[in-house]
Scaffold this motif. Sequence first.
Motif, PDB file in Angstrom:
ATOM      1  N   ASN A  14      68.665   1.169  60.043  1.00 49.52           N
ATOM      2  CA  ASN A  14      67.469   0.801  60.823  1.00 49.52           C
ATOM      3  C   ASN A  14      66.238   1.464  60.245  1.00 49.52           C
ATOM      4  O   ASN A  14      66.269   2.642  59.872  1.00 49.52           O
ATOM      5  CB  ASN A  14      67.614   1.243  62.280  1.00 49.52           C
ATOM      6  N   LEU A  15      65.132   0.704  60.212  1.00 52.51           N
ATOM      7  CA  LEU A  15      63.845   1.283  59.844  1.00 52.51           C
ATOM      8  C   LEU A  15      63.375   2.170  61.000  1.00 52.51           C
ATOM      9  O   LEU A  15      63.938   2.117  62.098  1.00 52.51           O
ATOM     10  CB  LEU A  15      62.809   0.177  59.585  1.00 52.51           C
ATOM     11  N   ARG A  16      62.330   2.956  60.747  1.00 54.76           N
ATOM     12  CA  ARG A  16      61.809   3.827  61.819  1.00 54.76           C
ATOM     13  C   ARG A  16      61.409   3.034  63.058  1.00 54.76           C
ATOM     14  O   ARG A  16      61.493   3.518  64.182  1.00 54.76           O
ATOM     15  CB  ARG A  16      60.598   4.608  61.298  1.00 54.76           C
ATOM     16  N   SER A  17      60.992   1.781  62.840  1.00 57.87           N
ATOM     17  CA  SER A  17      60.587   0.915  63.956  1.00 57.87           C
ATOM     18  C   SER A  17      61.779   0.446  64.774  1.00 57.87           C
ATOM     19  O   SER A  17      61.610  -0.122  65.852  1.00 57.87           O
ATOM     20  CB  SER A  17      59.853  -0.309  63.402  1.00 57.87           C
ATOM     21  N   GLY A  18      63.000   0.640  64.234  1.00 60.37           N
ATOM     22  CA  GLY A  18      64.207   0.135  64.895  1.00 60.37           C
ATOM     23  C   GLY A  18      64.725  -1.137  64.266  1.00 60.37           C
ATOM     24  O   GLY A  18      65.862  -1.553  64.499  1.00 60.37           O
ATOM     25  N   GLN A  19      63.883  -1.784  63.441  1.00 61.07           N
ATOM     26  CA  GLN A  19      64.285  -3.049  62.811  1.00 61.07           C
ATOM     27  C   GLN A  19      65.512  -2.833  61.918  1.00 61.07           C
ATOM     28  O   GLN A  19      65.528  -1.896  61.117  1.00 61.07           O
ATOM     29  CB  GLN A  19      63.125  -3.590  61.975  1.00 61.07           C
TER      30      GLN A  19
ATOM     31  N   THR B  96      68.903  -9.986  62.166  1.00 57.48           N
ATOM     32  CA  THR B  96      68.432  -9.659  63.511  1.00 57.48           C
ATOM     33  C   THR B  96      69.646  -9.545  64.427  1.00 57.48           C
ATOM     34  O   THR B  96      70.612 -10.289  64.291  1.00 57.48           O
ATOM     35  CB  THR B  96      67.388 -10.672  64.020  1.00 57.48           C
TER      36      THR B  96
END
Length: 143
Positions: free
Chosen positions: A80-85, A113
């Motif tokens: 996961n990216l820091r954004s949660g993505q 997703t």
Amino acid sequence: MILGIGTDLCNIDRIEATLARFGDRFRNRVFTPREQAKAEGRRDVAGTYAKRWAAKEACSKALGTGLRMGISWKDMAVSNLRSGQPVMHVTGWAAERLKSMTPAGHAAIIHVTLTDDHPWAQAFVVIEALPLPVLTLPVPVPT
Ligand SMILES: CC(C)(COP(=O)(O)OP(=O)(O)OC[C@H]1O[C@@H](n2cnc3c(N)ncnc32)[C@H](O)[C@@H]1OP(=O)(O)O)[C@@H](O)C(=O)NCCC(=O)NCCS
């Protein structure tokens, strides 16, 4: 251009039962240490594993292979990216397959997703090829 799409729906209760029955044998066969660290640090352990299981199945469909005997599940891994993505990383056979389906002069991107709503976890994967920028070499200036 789109090279492949894949989807999967995974039953969280089935993953929970498999975790209870097979424990680390299941964890270590299917999930990378990073995926395990993410899931084990969550309140919803089984739901987190189930989303990642669905992502691997969806990715194998987008790669056009499906999950054949002998392939390594850990060669398709979610972080996961820091954004949660979520982001899908491929290695081994999956990276080889991605390379072989990518047209010359293009780079492949895997979009993923995830969602869950008990008892279901769902993933969609889209593989896109983008043309690589044409290299512009400096033109020698006549003196
Ligand atoms: C992204 C968001 C809509 C997810 O909704 P949700 O109802 O909590 O959860 P869902 O079951 O539908 O989806 C969960 C999945 O969405 C994905 N996700 C989380 N953040 C995301 C983002 N910024 N972009 C794309 N996907 C995201 C993850 O894959 C997550 O599952 P995972 O954490 O196990 O990998 C919600 O978390 C949100 O609005 N977040 C706002 C941004 C935020 O708070 N960021 C915190 C870090 S800075």
